[in-house]
Write a protein that holds these residues in place. Structure first.
Motif, mmCIF file in Angstrom:
data_model
loop_
_atom_site.group_PDB
_atom_site.id
_atom_site.type_symbol
_atom_site.label_atom_id
_atom_site.label_comp_id
_atom_site.label_asym_id
_atom_site.label_seq_id
_atom_site.Cartn_x
_atom_site.Cartn_y
_atom_site.Cartn_z
ATOM 1 N N VAL A 179 22.383 -16.583 -76.704
ATOM 2 C CA VAL A 179 22.219 -15.789 -77.927
ATOM 3 C C VAL A 179 21.129 -14.858 -77.534
ATOM 4 O O VAL A 179 20.031 -15.329 -76.862
ATOM 5 C CB VAL A 179 21.973 -16.583 -79.288
ATOM 6 C CG1 VAL A 179 23.187 -17.409 -79.444
ATOM 7 C CG2 VAL A 179 20.767 -17.625 -79.021
ATOM 8 N N SER B 98 25.938 -17.962 -70.628
ATOM 9 C CA SER B 98 26.729 -19.028 -71.261
ATOM 10 C C SER B 98 26.769 -20.363 -70.479
ATOM 11 O O SER B 98 26.429 -20.279 -69.099
ATOM 12 C CB SER B 98 28.299 -18.700 -71.524
ATOM 13 O OG SER B 98 28.875 -18.525 -70.297
ATOM 14 N N ALA C 241 20.936 -11.724 -74.867
ATOM 15 C CA ALA C 241 21.493 -12.928 -74.369
ATOM 16 C C ALA C 241 21.502 -12.809 -72.902
ATOM 17 O O ALA C 241 21.666 -11.791 -72.236
ATOM 18 C CB ALA C 241 22.699 -13.106 -74.504
#
Length: 320
Positions: A41, A62, A21
């Protein structure tokens, strides 16, 4: 063997190395997602662009890593809105004509040394993600509280003063004091021992976004031994405390007619009961360590003032 920026995954009964990620596959190797993008991911997927008005660091993993960039502010629904002259929440900031982002942290500052029971100023600033003070906030209410460091989560110290303060231009100041818990006070050995190091933090609700605000806990430095109180004070312990083996203590200045040169010295026989000493005859004690000496030579011994008696040999006439 996979590289540091790769992870081993199983696909179609085979094991293969793929990007972790925050990284994407470029020109035969894993490359960090550039500024303004993120990838949540692992796998061969592409980096995703941050929403309009936001920016992120490289290798972000994120959506939460995307924060309002310069010229934008956090709106009430959590998105980033463009600042303009009519935006009431905008203000002068280092990165443009408005705040770069909304609330990120509460920053607290305490003095280098805190004396038991003595009032001091706890300064608080509301900061955004760029470390700027959010000076538009003059409405949020903050509360200071002691934090326990023992297993029972019960602070074994008392806090003095008001626990509440309002932000003004993004800043607040508490005038408070703390009575830490002592398990040992011995003026013979000149030692003190705390039950635990007192820590303090500040919390509140952001009036601009409604999110909960909480600072990190900060340790208050209580000096040990004969420097536990300022000169002219004594360390008084709570005689009425019903607690087990620890008692809250506070530094108290000696009244006129008494004095103190060592905050741990006691007036009685108990080495664990400090008290102000009565002013010796021939001296004027104006309170604290303010002492005016009269005739004679005085010395300090074990926290007390003693008059020195000088011996002189008798003259031949006196001997008869």
């Amino acid at each position: 063997m996979c590289q540091a920026d790769e992870i081993c995954i199983r696909a179609n009964e085979k094991f293969t190395c793929s990007c972790i990620a925050g990284y994407t596959h470029r020109e035969g190797r894993c490359t960090a997602c550039p500024i303004g993008t993120y990838k949540g991911v692992p796998g061969p997927g592409e980096c995703t662009s941050c929403p309009e008005g936001t920016i992120s660091m490289t290798a972000s993993r994120s959506r939460g890593a995307c924060i309002c960039k310069s010229g934008y502010m956090t709106s009430f629904n959590g998105s980033c809105a463009l600042c303009n002259a009519s935006t009431t929440l905008c203000s002068t900031a280092r990165f443009g004509s408005c705040f770069a982002s909304g609330y990120a942290e509460l920053k607290i500052d305490v003095p280098d040394v805190v004396y038991p029971g003595q009032m001091f100023q706890l300064a608080v600033r509301k900061l955004d993600h760029y470390g700027q003070t959010i000076s538009t906030d003059s409405n949020s209410i903050l509360q200071s509280e002691l934090v326990s460091t023992n297993a029972s989560n019960v602070p074994r110290s008392n806090m003095l003063g008001s626990a509440f303060a309002s932000l003004k231009n993004g800043q607040a100041a508490f005038m408070i004091g703390v009575q830490p818990a002592f398990v040992e006070v011995d003026w013979i050995s000149g030692t003190t021992e705390l039950n635990q190091d007192p820590q303090i933090r500040v919390k509140g609700s952001d009036s601009e976004s409604g999110v909960a605000m909480l600072s990190d806990a900060k340790k208050m430095e209580i000096t040990a031994g004969i420097t536990v109180c300022p000169r002219g004070h004594v360390l008084l312990l709570d005689a009425n405390s019903a607690r087990e083996k620890w008692r809250p203590g506070a530094c108290q200045i000696c009244a006129p007619g008494t004095y103190s040169l060592n905050p741990l010295v006691g007036a009685g026989t108990s080495p664990s009961s400090p008290a102000c000493l009565q002013c010796p005859a021939g001296l004027i004690c104006a309170g604290g360590a303010n002492i005016m000496f009269g005739a004679g030579t005085w010395e300090e011994s074990e926290g007390r003032l003693l008059l020195c008696l000088l011996y002189t040999s008798p003259s031949p006439r006196d001997r008869g």
